[in-house]
Write a protein that holds these residues in place. Structure first.
Motif, short mmCIF file in Angstrom:
data_model
loop_
_atom_site.label_atom_id
_atom_site.label_comp_id
_atom_site.label_asym_id
_atom_site.label_seq_id
_atom_site.Cartn_x
_atom_site.Cartn_y
_atom_site.Cartn_z
N GLN A 39 6.29 6.75 -2.34
CA GLN A 39 5.05 7.12 -1.63
C GLN A 39 3.85 7.14 -2.57
O GLN A 39 3.93 7.64 -3.69
N CYS A 40 2.74 6.58 -2.06
CA CYS A 40 1.48 6.61 -2.81
C CYS A 40 0.89 8.02 -2.73
O CYS A 40 0.73 8.56 -1.63
N ASN A 41 0.58 8.63 -3.89
CA ASN A 41 0.05 10.00 -3.89
C ASN A 41 -1.43 10.06 -3.54
O ASN A 41 -2.01 11.13 -3.43
N GLU A 42 -2.06 8.89 -3.35
CA GLU A 42 -3.48 8.85 -2.96
C GLU A 42 -3.63 8.82 -1.44
O GLU A 42 -4.33 9.64 -0.86
N CYS A 43 -2.97 7.84 -0.79
CA CYS A 43 -3.13 7.67 0.67
C CYS A 43 -1.84 7.96 1.43
O CYS A 43 -1.81 7.82 2.66
N LEU A 44 -0.78 8.31 0.71
CA LEU A 44 0.51 8.69 1.30
C LEU A 44 1.25 7.55 1.97
O LEU A 44 2.23 7.76 2.70
N LYS A 45 0.80 6.31 1.75
CA LYS A 45 1.51 5.15 2.29
C LYS A 45 2.84 5.00 1.56
O LYS A 45 2.94 5.25 0.36
N CYS A 46 3.89 4.61 2.30
CA CYS A 46 5.23 4.53 1.73
C CYS A 46 5.71 3.09 1.59
O CYS A 46 5.33 2.20 2.37
N PHE A 47 6.59 2.87 0.63
CA PHE A 47 7.13 1.55 0.33
C PHE A 47 8.63 1.62 0.08
O PHE A 47 9.15 2.64 -0.38
N SER A 48 9.32 0.52 0.38
CA SER A 48 10.77 0.48 0.18
C SER A 48 11.13 0.06 -1.23
O SER A 48 12.24 0.31 -1.69
N ILE A 49 10.18 -0.60 -1.93
CA ILE A 49 10.43 -1.08 -3.29
C ILE A 49 9.39 -0.49 -4.23
O ILE A 49 8.20 -0.45 -3.90
N LYS A 50 9.85 -0.08 -5.40
CA LYS A 50 8.95 0.53 -6.37
C LYS A 50 7.87 -0.46 -6.83
O LYS A 50 6.71 -0.09 -7.04
N GLY A 51 8.25 -1.74 -6.97
CA GLY A 51 7.28 -2.75 -7.39
C GLY A 51 6.12 -2.88 -6.42
O GLY A 51 4.98 -3.12 -6.83
N SER A 52 6.39 -2.72 -5.12
CA SER A 52 5.33 -2.78 -4.10
C SER A 52 4.38 -1.60 -4.26
O SER A 52 3.17 -1.73 -4.05
N LEU A 53 4.91 -0.44 -4.60
CA LEU A 53 4.06 0.73 -4.82
C LEU A 53 3.16 0.52 -6.04
O LEU A 53 1.97 0.86 -6.01
N VAL A 54 3.74 -0.06 -7.10
CA VAL A 54 2.96 -0.33 -8.32
C VAL A 54 1.78 -1.24 -8.01
O VAL A 54 0.64 -1.01 -8.45
N LYS A 55 2.04 -2.31 -7.23
CA LYS A 55 0.97 -3.24 -6.85
C LYS A 55 -0.08 -2.54 -6.00
O LYS A 55 -1.28 -2.73 -6.17
N HIS A 56 0.39 -1.71 -5.06
CA HIS A 56 -0.52 -0.98 -4.17
C HIS A 56 -1.44 -0.03 -4.93
O HIS A 56 -2.63 0.09 -4.61
N MET A 57 -0.91 0.64 -5.95
CA MET A 57 -1.69 1.63 -6.70
C MET A 57 -2.90 0.99 -7.39
O MET A 57 -3.89 1.67 -7.66
N ARG A 58 -2.84 -0.31 -7.64
CA ARG A 58 -3.98 -0.99 -8.27
C ARG A 58 -5.22 -1.00 -7.38
O ARG A 58 -6.33 -1.16 -7.85
N GLN A 59 -5.02 -0.84 -6.06
CA GLN A 59 -6.15 -0.76 -5.14
C GLN A 59 -6.95 0.52 -5.39
O GLN A 59 -8.17 0.55 -5.24
#
Length: 318
Positions: A39-59
Motif C-alpha cells: 500500500q502507498c502511504n501517500e494515497c493508500l492505493k494498493c498493489f499486488s507487486i512490490k515493484g509496482s508500488l516502487v514505480k507508483h511512489m515516483r509520482q
C-alpha cells in the motif's frame, strides 16, 4: 535459451502457468485472489507487486531517473522512456495485419484493430450504447450525468469535452485557422468551413423526404420539416403564441419588452428587426431595389411595388 530450458516446478492451480521460483508463483497467485498487500502511504492505493508500488511512489516523490538523450525529458518508468524514444527514431514496431499500418505503441494498434473487427467492448450502463475506446465512453457518460468538467477561463462557460473547449476558446482569441480557398474567408471551426464551401459548390446534401427540397445545412432541413409536421415548439410566455423557429420567438418577444437593438447610424432611429433597419436605410441611401417588370419604374419598398403593379393589372382587365 536458458529461460526456455529452465526447470519450472511451481505450477499455478488456477491457470496451470509454471514458474521457476516459488516467490514468482506467490506473486502470480495474487492475480487470481485479488490480494494487494503493498500500500502507498501517500494515497493508500494498493498493489499486488512490490515493484509496482516502487514505480507508483515516483509520482509522489517526483523522481524521474530515466532521461531521454535527445531532448533530456525525464520519465519515472523505463517503459515510458522506450516509448518516447520512438518519437525521435520514428520506429513503429507494431503493424496491423489487415492494412499494414504501423504504430509506435501496442495500445494504439489494439485500438486500431477494432476498426477491422468492429469490436466495441465499452458499453454505457444507461443506454447500452457501445464504444471501441474507453475515452469515448467516458465522454458519452457525460450526456447522462450532465457533467461539464472543462471551463472557459474567459466567460466561465463549461463543456463536456476538451475539444469543444478548444474550439470555443477561438471565439475569444479571434483565431480562425480554416480559410476558404475560393473567397479567402476564415472560420474558427472546420465544420463551419465545410458548410461554407457548399455556397461555392452549390452542394445541398440534406433533402426533405416530403417535398424533396434540398438544403446545405442540416439545421435548415430540421427547421423546414416543421412546415410539414406543424410543430411549433417555441411558445411566448406572455401571449402564448407559438413559433416553429427559436429566432422568430426571440424577435416576437421584443413586442412585449419594447427592445429595439438595431439602430440607424444616420438618424439613430431604432428597430426591433434587422430587416426593418435594412428597409429604413434605403431612405438615406436613395436606393430603389424593387423594379416593375412592366414599365421598369423603381421603388424603395416592396409594398410600394406591389401597389403599383395593381395599376397594370387594372389596365389589362379594362
Amino acid at each position: 535459451m536458458g529461460k526456455h530450458k529452465e526447470h519450472k516446478p511451481y505450477e499455478c492451480s488456477e491457470c496451470l502457468k509454471c514458474f521457476s521460483k516459488k516467490r514468482n508463483l506467490v506473486s502470480h497467485a495474487r492475480v487470481h485472489t485479488g490480494h494487494k498487500p503493498y500500500q502507498c502511504n501517500e494515497c493508500l492505493k494498493c498493489f499486488s507487486i512490490k515493484g509496482s508500488l516502487v514505480k507508483h511512489m515516483r509520482q509522489h516523490t517526483g523522481n524521474k531517473p530515466y532521461q531521454c538523450s535527445e531532448c533530456l525529458k525525464c520519465f519515472s518508468e523505463k517503459s515510458n522512456l522506450v516509448k518516447h524514444m520512438r518519437q525521435h527514431t520514428g520506429n513503429k514496431p507494431y503493424q496491423c495485419s489487415e492494412c499494414l499500418k504501423c504504430f509506435s505503441e501496442k495500445s494504439n494498434l489494439v485500438k486500431h484493430m477494432r476498426q477491422h473487427t468492429g469490436n466495441k467492448p465499452y458499453q454505457c450502463s444507461e443506454c447500452l450504447k457501445c464504444f471501441s475506446e474507453k475515452s469515448n465512453l467516458v465522454k458519452h457518460i457525460r450526456v447522462h450525468t450532465g457533467d461539464k468538467p472543462y471551463q472557459c477561463s474567459e466567460c466561465l462557460k463549461c463543456f463536456s469535452g476538451k475539444s469543444s473547449l478548444v474550439r470555443h476558446m477561438r471565439v475569444h482569441a479571434g483565431d480562425k485557422p480554416y480559410q476558404c480557398s475560393e473567397c479567402l474567408k476564415c472560420f474558427n471551426h472546420t465544420s463551419s468551413l465545410v458548410t461554407h464551401m457548399r455556397l461555392h459548390t452549390g452542394d445541398k446534401p440534406y433533402r426533405c423526404s416530403e417535398c424533396l427540397k434540398c438544403f446545405n445545412k442540416k439545421c435548415n432541413l430540421v427547421t423546414h420539416m416543421r412546415v410539414h409536421t406543424g410543430d411549433k415548439s417555441y411558445q411566448c410566455s406572455e401571449c402564448l403564441k407559438c413559433f416553429n423557429q427559436k429566432c422568430n420567438l426571440v424577435t416576437h418577444m421584443r413586442v412585449h419588452t419594447g427592445d429595439k437593438p438595431y439602430q440607424c447610424s444616420e438618424c439613430l432611429k431604432c428597430f426591433n428587426q434587422k430587416s426593418s433597419l435594412v428597409t429604413h436605410m434605403i431612405v438615406h441611401t436613395g436606393d430603389k431595389p424593387y423594379q416593375c417588370s412592366e414599365c421598369l419604374k423603381c421603388f424603395n419598398q416592396k409594398n410600394n411595388l406591389v401597389r403599383h403593379t395593381q395599376v397594370h393589372s387594372r389596365d389589362k382587365t379594362c
